[in-house]
Design a protein around this motif. Structure first.
Motif, PDB file in Angstrom:
ATOM      1  N   UNK A   5      44.392  33.728  40.899  1.00 21.71           N
ATOM      2  CA  UNK A   5      45.128  33.824  39.528  1.00 21.71           C
ATOM      3  C   UNK A   5      46.246  32.923  39.200  1.00 21.71           C
ATOM      4  N   UNK A  17      37.555  37.462  40.501  1.00 23.18           N
ATOM      5  CA  UNK A  17      37.708  38.842  40.190  1.00 23.18           C
ATOM      6  C   UNK A  17      38.801  38.951  39.276  1.00 23.18           C
ATOM      7  N   UNK A  18      39.885  38.226  39.584  1.00 21.70           N
ATOM      8  CA  UNK A  18      41.264  38.557  38.695  1.00 21.70           C
ATOM      9  C   UNK A  18      41.399  37.492  37.620  1.00 21.70           C
ATOM     10  N   UNK A  19      42.068  38.393  36.584  1.00 20.65           N
ATOM     11  CA  UNK A  19      42.896  37.367  35.537  1.00 20.65           C
ATOM     12  C   UNK A  19      43.783  36.466  35.665  1.00 20.65           C
ATOM     13  N   UNK A  20      44.159  35.467  35.029  1.00 16.11           N
ATOM     14  CA  UNK A  20      45.155  34.724  35.247  1.00 16.11           C
ATOM     15  C   UNK A  20      46.665  35.096  34.861  1.00 16.11           C
ATOM     16  N   UNK A  21      47.671  34.759  35.779  1.00 14.99           N
ATOM     17  CA  UNK A  21      48.926  35.092  35.375  1.00 14.99           C
ATOM     18  C   UNK A  21      49.280  34.265  34.177  1.00 14.99           C
TER      19      UNK A  21
END
Lengths: 393, 363
Positions: B230, B327-331
């Motif tokens: 992310x 899996x994760x979105x980006x900050x």
């Protein structure tokens, strides 16, 4: 663009029309102060094809293949509004079965549209994987469309007074299977996305639209319902047979990107509810009001006579538009899709004004992105849900 | 031709030993270096393949399957394609910075491989500063990224370069503090000593159990250092098109690609060395090393086993960053910086304080 001349460190970035997250060919001239957005100016028209002008020298049935290119992800709605206009202008009755088929198709199309909103929206905030998951489900919807209409995206299925073809044998069972499967799919998305802390950080409180503000900007659809206003044309206008089915308007109070996400997710499950009820309660009977297809009918010509024309079961429609005007609208997945139609006692419409929901909803973008971060432009733009095909027409 | 060779051999016979020694000396310094570089390149190819196959698995796709068996050669095919592509220079960019940037990024990361012990004392250079060489060198790479972002004469590239710099500066500090705690535990910054210190109690001797907080902070910071989701803001496709890589084409673009995977591999190797017990088998301790010390063949075998264990731990650990990426979105940038400065930095400082006080008490 009132940028003070003393600030020399502002950066003007041209985003689009080929930027990866401009959803087609939207162009934004963004003024940046480091990561902060100072100003944003959208420039439209890169996908303008003169859809309204094209309508003016075509009959409705000739124009039908064009309309799926407005909002090419919710194609059934563009077809529905295109036939609803002349139907209401000519006061034409639609058979009950046709109306139910239309509801099923419209709601499937709404799910497909919301799915193809969800994937790019998640991709806009950096999560690539949901994009592949939504395509998995969308494929099934398009398989259903293909089975019923013969086409996956550009169906050309709606007709004035009904639909082009009846549902094929076994389609209803196939569709019910899809409904059961899709509910598990939605649960999966919610498990994956809804409570992800990074996702929440990115969408909570980003792009807040108040209820009053939403009304003043003329927003519609999920943009409006996420701001706490329970306005759904399916309930308000009671077109087709929506009033016979049991379903709720999805809405949220917060008005931020998360609220819009929740409204759309809720609408998908609600659409499944509608489809299931419609599939259970679909009546028999004709699927098209064939009597209205042609007005200058030749009464009983003698076979093989000079005047005789072979007319198959479906004569080519030459529907005459009365010399009247009206505005019709449907609740498309992106908002209120409307047509202002002026007939001229001919087969061509004299004026065919389209009110695309994406175009009206997009207006609020510059206001929402000001004083936000650069990355928030994508979140907000994604949550507005635009399709440039319909914005530029 | 033959006469020339004869001449050279004649000259060599005058002073045979010193000549040969010089040649052998150069050869024996070059062989390990090139061996390591070759190994690293193969390792990168494996990571690329793993990333593509794992991401395909996560996204219910098939992934590469035609280039070589199971698509193993896909990365090689991509690399060859990039080699043959035209090398474009932005017309109004700074051509020198534009060309130097990617090589700085790659070379600085390659250098840090020299202090990784792959097997029992199998290390290119056991420096006294040890792991801190990595810390020092890894802050050189963002300079390369900034140079390429600046030299591209492109606003996206420039923003990407700036983001890369800001990000690596803010995540370098928690990373350093974690490494510092580790080297305090083993009383030495040398990577070999760090691994030796973990070899006592097998699986339970790993620094992972002695430094759980440090491990998590290290994981986050190394993900940020590698610019992977992310934390992949410098090259965030949806925001900055491709960040500092936007104007690059051909093998220079390929160098950035290689650099990012080199970085991933080196931080995974460092996780293995610092937290997962390095080359030690960590299960049946005390039994196998003695078996291998019997003769020379046994020693060679033991070394190979050590290398294999290091690589196995590294590649198993790699599943975490790869699965995270898909899996994760980006900050967002401000969230990234506040996570680095307001959360990871204080916690890693506290971790260092705890470690130091425990070390003081036990001494």
């Amino acid at each position: 663009m009132n940028v003070p001349a003393t600030r020399k460190d502002l950066m003007r970035v041209n985003m689009g029309p080929h930027h990866p997250s401009m959803h087609g060919v939207l162009r934004l001239i963004v003024t940046l102060d480091g990561e902060d957005v100072i100003d944003c100016e959208p420039i439209l028209g890169y996908l303008h094809r003169g859809m309204e002008k094209i309508a003016e020298n075509r009959t409705i049935i000739q124009y039908l293949p064009y309309v799926t290119r407005w909002d090419y992800l919710a194609t059934m709605f563009t077809e529905a509004i295109t036939v609803n206009g002349p139907e209401q202008l000519g006061n034409i009755q639609v058979p009950k079965r046709a109306s139910y088929i239309r509801i099923i198709m419209l709601e499937l199309s709404r799910i497909a549209s919301h799915l193809l909103w969800l994937g790019p929206f998640m991709a806009d905030i950096g999560a690539q994987t949901p994009f592949f998951y939504i395509f998995r489900e969308r494929e099934l919807i398009y398989d259903l469309f293909e089975a019923a209409t013969g086409m996956r995206m550009m169906h050309n299925y709606f007709r004035i007074g009904g639909v082009a073809a009846d549902l094929p044998y076994g389609w209803i069972d196939k569709c019910l299977d899809f409904c059961d499967y899709f509910l598990t799919g939605v649960t999966e998305y919610q498990k994956l996305i809804t409570r992800n802390p990074i996702f929440l950080k990115r969408v909570e409180g980003v792009g807040v639209v108040g209820g009053e503000e939403a009304l003043n900007w003329g927003l519609s659809g999920p943009m409006l319902r996420a701001s706490g206003i329970q306005w759904d044309l399916r309930k308000v206008d009671q077109y087709e047979c929506y009033y016979e089915l049991d379903w709720e308007v999805q809405w949220q109070k917060e008005g931020d990107s998360l609220a819009r996400y929740l409204v759309r997710i809720g609408e998908m499950t609600e659409s499944i509810k509608i489809i299931q009820q419609a599939l259970e309660g679909i009546p028999g009977g004709p699927y098209e009001n064939l009597e209205i297809r042609r007005f200058d009918k030749v009464k009983d010509p003698e076979w093989n006579d000079f005047e005789y024309r072979f007319i198959s079961k479906k004569p080519s429609p030459a529907f005459e538009l009365a010399k009247q005007e009206l505005y019709v609208r449907v609740e498309a997945p992106k908002g209120e899709l409307g047509i202002f139609l002026i007939g001229d006692a001919g087969v061509f419409p004299w004026r065919w004004k389209i009110r695309p929901p994406g175009f009206i909803n997009l207006q609020i973008l510059p206001q929402l992105v000001k004083r936000m971060k650069l990355a928030d432009i994508m979140t907000i733009l994604g949550s507005i849900d635009i399709i440039m095909g319909e914005v530029d027409r | 031709m033959i006469k020339m060779i004869m001449d050279t051999t004649e000259i060599q016979t005058i002073n045979p030993f010193s000549r040969l020694e010089v040649v052998y000396g150069i050869l024996w310094t070059l062989v390990p270096i090139f061996g390591l570089v070759l190994g690293i390149i193969i390792g990168v190819l494996v990571i690329v393949w793993l990333e593509r196959e794992i991401s395909a698995g996560i996204q219910q796709r098939i992934g590469p399957e035609y280039a070589g068996p199971l698509g193993i050669l896909q990365a090689l095919a991509d690399g060859v394609k990039l080699l043959f592509k035209e090398n474009l220079l932005p017309s109004r960019g700074d051509a020198r910075l534009f060309s130097i940037g990617p090589s700085i990024a790659v070379i600085s990361i390659l250098l840090s491989y020299s202090i990784i012990p792959f097997g029992d004392h199998l290390i290119l250079s056991d420096l006294t500063i040890g792991v801190f060489l990595w810390i020092a060198i890894s802050s050189v790479a963002p300079i390369g990224l900034l140079m390429s972002g600046y030299g591209s004469n492109n606003k996206y590239s420039f923003l990407g370069g700036l983001r890369a710099t800001a990000q690596s500066i803010s995540y370098e500090i928690p990373l350093t503090l974690c490494v510092l705690s580790i080297s305090l535990l083993s009383n030495s910054p040398s990577t070999i000593d760090i691994v030796e210190a973990q070899s006592k109690y097998g699986f339970w001797g790993w620094n992972l159990w002695r430094q759980p907080i440090g491990f998590i902070i290290f994981l986050c910071s190394s993900l940020a250092e590698c610019e992977r989701l992310p934390f992949d803001l410098p090259e965030a496709e949806e925001e900055l098109v491709a960040g500092y890589q936007t104007e690059y084409s051909g093998i220079k673009f390929g160098l950035f690609y290689i650099a990012s995977y080199l970085n991933l591999l080196v931080s995974s190797l460092f996780v293995t060395v610092l937290y997962l017990g390095g080359w030690n088998l960590s299960i049946a301790y005390g039994f196998i090393p003695k078996l291998f010390d019997i003769n020379k063949a046994g020693k060679v075998f033991g070394t190979i086993i050590g290398i294999l264990i290091t690589l196995a731990k590294t590649y198993l650990f790699l599943f975490i960053p790869i699965a995270t990426r898909w899996t994760l979105p980006r900050l967002r940038m401000d969230q990234l910086l506040s996570l680095g400065w307001k959360f990871l930095l204080p916690i890693s400082l506290g971790n260092l304080l705890l470690t130091t006080s425990f070390q003081l008490l036990s001494l």
